[in-house]
Design a protein around this motif. Structure first.
Motif, PDB file in Angstrom:
ATOM      1  N   UNK A  98       0.778  -1.289   0.054  1.00  0.00           N
ATOM      2  CA  UNK A  98       0.023   0.044   0.016  1.00  0.00           C
ATOM      3  C   UNK A  98       0.901   1.322  -0.065  1.00  0.00           C
ATOM      4  N   UNK A  99       0.640   2.119  -0.989  1.00  0.00           N
ATOM      5  CA  UNK A  99       1.418   3.177  -1.151  1.00  0.00           C
ATOM      6  C   UNK A  99       0.781   4.540  -1.021  1.00  0.00           C
ATOM      7  N   UNK A 100      -0.532   4.270  -0.268  1.00  0.00           N
ATOM      8  CA  UNK A 100      -1.566   5.421  -0.251  1.00  0.00           C
ATOM      9  C   UNK A 100      -1.964   5.368   1.146  1.00  0.00           C
ATOM     10  N   UNK A 102      -4.116   5.450   4.465  1.00  0.00           N
ATOM     11  CA  UNK A 102      -5.566   5.780   4.745  1.00  0.00           C
ATOM     12  C   UNK A 102      -6.433   5.281   3.538  1.00  0.00           C
ATOM     13  N   UNK A 103      -6.053   4.592   2.630  1.00  0.00           N
ATOM     14  CA  UNK A 103      -6.808   3.979   1.486  1.00  0.00           C
ATOM     15  C   UNK A 103      -6.867   2.662   1.753  1.00  0.00           C
ATOM     16  N   UNK A 104      -7.800   1.634   2.398  1.00  0.00           N
ATOM     17  CA  UNK A 104      -7.521   0.372   2.457  1.00  0.00           C
ATOM     18  C   UNK A 104      -7.475  -0.477   1.346  1.00  0.00           C
ATOM     19  N   UNK A 105      -7.969  -0.045   0.198  1.00  0.00           N
ATOM     20  CA  UNK A 105      -7.955  -0.627  -1.049  1.00  0.00           C
ATOM     21  C   UNK A 105      -6.928  -0.317  -1.836  1.00  0.00           C
ATOM     22  N   UNK A 106      -5.886   0.364  -1.603  1.00  0.00           N
ATOM     23  CA  UNK A 106      -4.715   0.741  -2.293  1.00  0.00           C
ATOM     24  C   UNK A 106      -3.705  -0.327  -1.941  1.00  0.00           C
ATOM     25  N   UNK A 107      -3.934  -1.141  -1.292  1.00  0.00           N
ATOM     26  CA  UNK A 107      -3.085  -2.184  -1.124  1.00  0.00           C
ATOM     27  C   UNK A 107      -3.521  -3.631  -0.894  1.00  0.00           C
ATOM     28  N   UNK A 108      -2.755  -4.775  -0.456  1.00  0.00           N
ATOM     29  CA  UNK A 108      -3.268  -6.121  -0.578  1.00  0.00           C
ATOM     30  C   UNK A 108      -3.352  -6.705  -1.955  1.00  0.00           C
ATOM     31  N   UNK A 109      -4.322  -7.941  -1.957  1.00  0.00           N
ATOM     32  CA  UNK A 109      -4.257  -8.651  -2.822  1.00  0.00           C
ATOM     33  C   UNK A 109      -5.754  -8.861  -3.666  1.00  0.00           C
ATOM     34  N   UNK A 110      -6.598  -7.959  -3.193  1.00  0.00           N
ATOM     35  CA  UNK A 110      -7.901  -7.855  -3.831  1.00  0.00           C
ATOM     36  C   UNK A 110      -7.735  -7.184  -5.313  1.00  0.00           C
ATOM     37  N   UNK A 111      -8.957  -7.703  -6.218  1.00  0.00           N
ATOM     38  CA  UNK A 111      -9.170  -7.196  -7.450  1.00  0.00           C
ATOM     39  C   UNK A 111      -9.007  -5.804  -7.673  1.00  0.00           C
ATOM     40  N   UNK A 112      -9.559  -5.062  -6.929  1.00  0.00           N
ATOM     41  CA  UNK A 112      -9.451  -3.498  -7.176  1.00  0.00           C
ATOM     42  C   UNK A 112      -8.195  -3.034  -6.905  1.00  0.00           C
ATOM     43  N   UNK A 113      -7.365  -3.443  -6.093  1.00  0.00           N
ATOM     44  CA  UNK A 113      -5.815  -3.060  -5.900  1.00  0.00           C
ATOM     45  C   UNK A 113      -5.095  -3.560  -7.115  1.00  0.00           C
ATOM     46  N   UNK A 114      -5.228  -4.910  -7.480  1.00  0.00           N
ATOM     47  CA  UNK A 114      -4.476  -5.604  -8.515  1.00  0.00           C
ATOM     48  C   UNK A 114      -4.572  -4.509  -9.837  1.00  0.00           C
TER      49      UNK A 114
END
Length: 373
Positions: A98-100, A102-114
């Motif tokens: 995660x490079x952002x 405060x944004x929980x979906x800007x890191x990890x391995x979910x489709x949105x972040x990929x």
């Protein structure tokens, strides 16, 4: 730049697992491209290192969207935009970090972040596809089904060519590969894991799983963050010398703290002794050891200076005679823990399972002997 010769051994390409992708036995790691982390190479030096690696016959580059805040990818993209030749190399990058804040979906391995991460990487790399896309680390949250279906979709869209997993549990890889086989998804071509004379824990589960399920091993940190370079000396169980290791050793990162043990300094001493007998730098011997381990297709090396790269590339020419390889094996052999003591060769030759008969085929999870591929 003065023309320097091609290194034939670097151009003896290996298949990446059970795929058709051909990669050099040494991969150029570019985590040191950029100075944003307080160490590393500025653009001019990074481009010289990249140019020399390609000139020597290398074709495999490893980066990540989080390396030096994206500068690593950017410098690679700028190089090929200026010099051409992008289709002649295998570019691998990673997602997860995660490079952002405060944004929980800007890191990890979910489709949105990929999807978010890949779009950013393609933009910085100035390309419309990535040859190998790594999951950077297991996030402990995202269902493996979501990861595998998302990556397979990106392969079918033509945005990535192959997929790999980095820093995941062996069970997670096995589940992902089995899912791919069962449902006709893209298979995992490789695992990127820490592997060196002082970090051999992947021999317990990851390497046997990779051999059984058709993935290559791509080791990172084969010099244990420089501990095996031979340029540092001990101070108690700590480290001193010129380089980045003394400074990062106080960072609190458990990955660095685990290096400074009596056991590891004993491995360094054995490595230096073997290197003296071979009349080679310790770093070359340590790299040569890793590149010859079972399942290893390409070992990631980094460099902040051209001279450092040149020396590391010569590791492919180092041959370690059996008695010296056994010295390194004895010094660095991982601790035998439960349940692996049940699987020792002596246990089997004692007839517990075979009734005293001879079985010639070794189980795939036997500890590999020194230098066996």
């Amino acid at each position: 730049m003065t023309t320097t010769p091609r290194i034939d051994s670097l151009a003896q390409y290996h298949l990446l697992g059970r795929s058709g992708l051909r990669v050099s036995p040494l991969c150029l790691g570019t985590m040191t491209f950029g100075t944003e982390w307080g160490w590393g190479s500025p653009k001019e030096t990074a481009h010289r290192i990249l140019a020399r690696y390609l000139e020597a016959g290398g074709n495999f580059l490893d980066t990540a969207d989080g390396y030096t805040g994206g500068t690593s990818e950017q410098l690679i993209g700028e190089y090929f935009a200026q010099h051409g030749g992008r289709d002649g190399v295998v570019i691998a990058t990673k997602f997860t970090i995660n490079t952002s804040p405060g944004d929980p979906n800007a890191g990890g391995n979910g489709r949105k972040n990929i999807y978010r991460a890949l779009e950013g990487s393609l933009r910085r790399l100035k390309t419309d596809y990535v040859d190998l896309y790594w999951l950077h680390a297991w996030d402990g949250l995202t269902p493996v089904e979501e990861v595998m279906h998302t990556l397979t979709g990106l392969v079918r869209e033509g945005k990535i060519r192959y997929i790999g997993l980095s820093d995941v549990p062996a069970w997670y890889f096995a589940r992902a590969q089995t899912l791919a086989e069962r449902e006709g998804l893209e298979r995992i071509a490789a695992l990127q894991l820490e592997y060196s004379l002082v970090e051999r824990n992947i021999e317990r589960e990851h390497i046997p799983a990779a051999l059984a399920l058709g993935a290559a091993i791509t080791p990172w940190s084969p010099l244990a963050s420089g501990l095996l370079s031979g340029k540092y000396t001990r101070e108690g169980v700590g480290v001193k010398g010129d380089g980045r290791l003394p400074s990062i050793s106080t960072s609190g990162n458990p990955g660095f703290l685990k290096l400074f043990t009596e056991r590891n300094w004993g491995i360094v001493d054995a490595l230096k002794d073997v290197a003296r007998q071979l009349d080679r730098p310790p770093a070359q011997v340590a790299l040569a050891w890793v590149t010859r381990r079972p399942g290893v297709a390409s070992t990631i090396i980094g460099a902040t200076r051209l001279e450092q790269l040149e020396a590391n590339l010569r590791a492919l020419d180092v041959e370690i005679p059996a008695p010296l390889a056994e010295r390194l094996e004895a010094a660095s052999r991982p601790e035998l823990v439960h349940p692996y003591h049940f699987f020792e060769e002596a246990f089997f030759t004692g007839g517990m399972f075979t009734g005293g008969t001879t079985v010639r085929s070794e189980p795939t999870w036997f500890r590999p002997s020194p230098g066996r591929r």
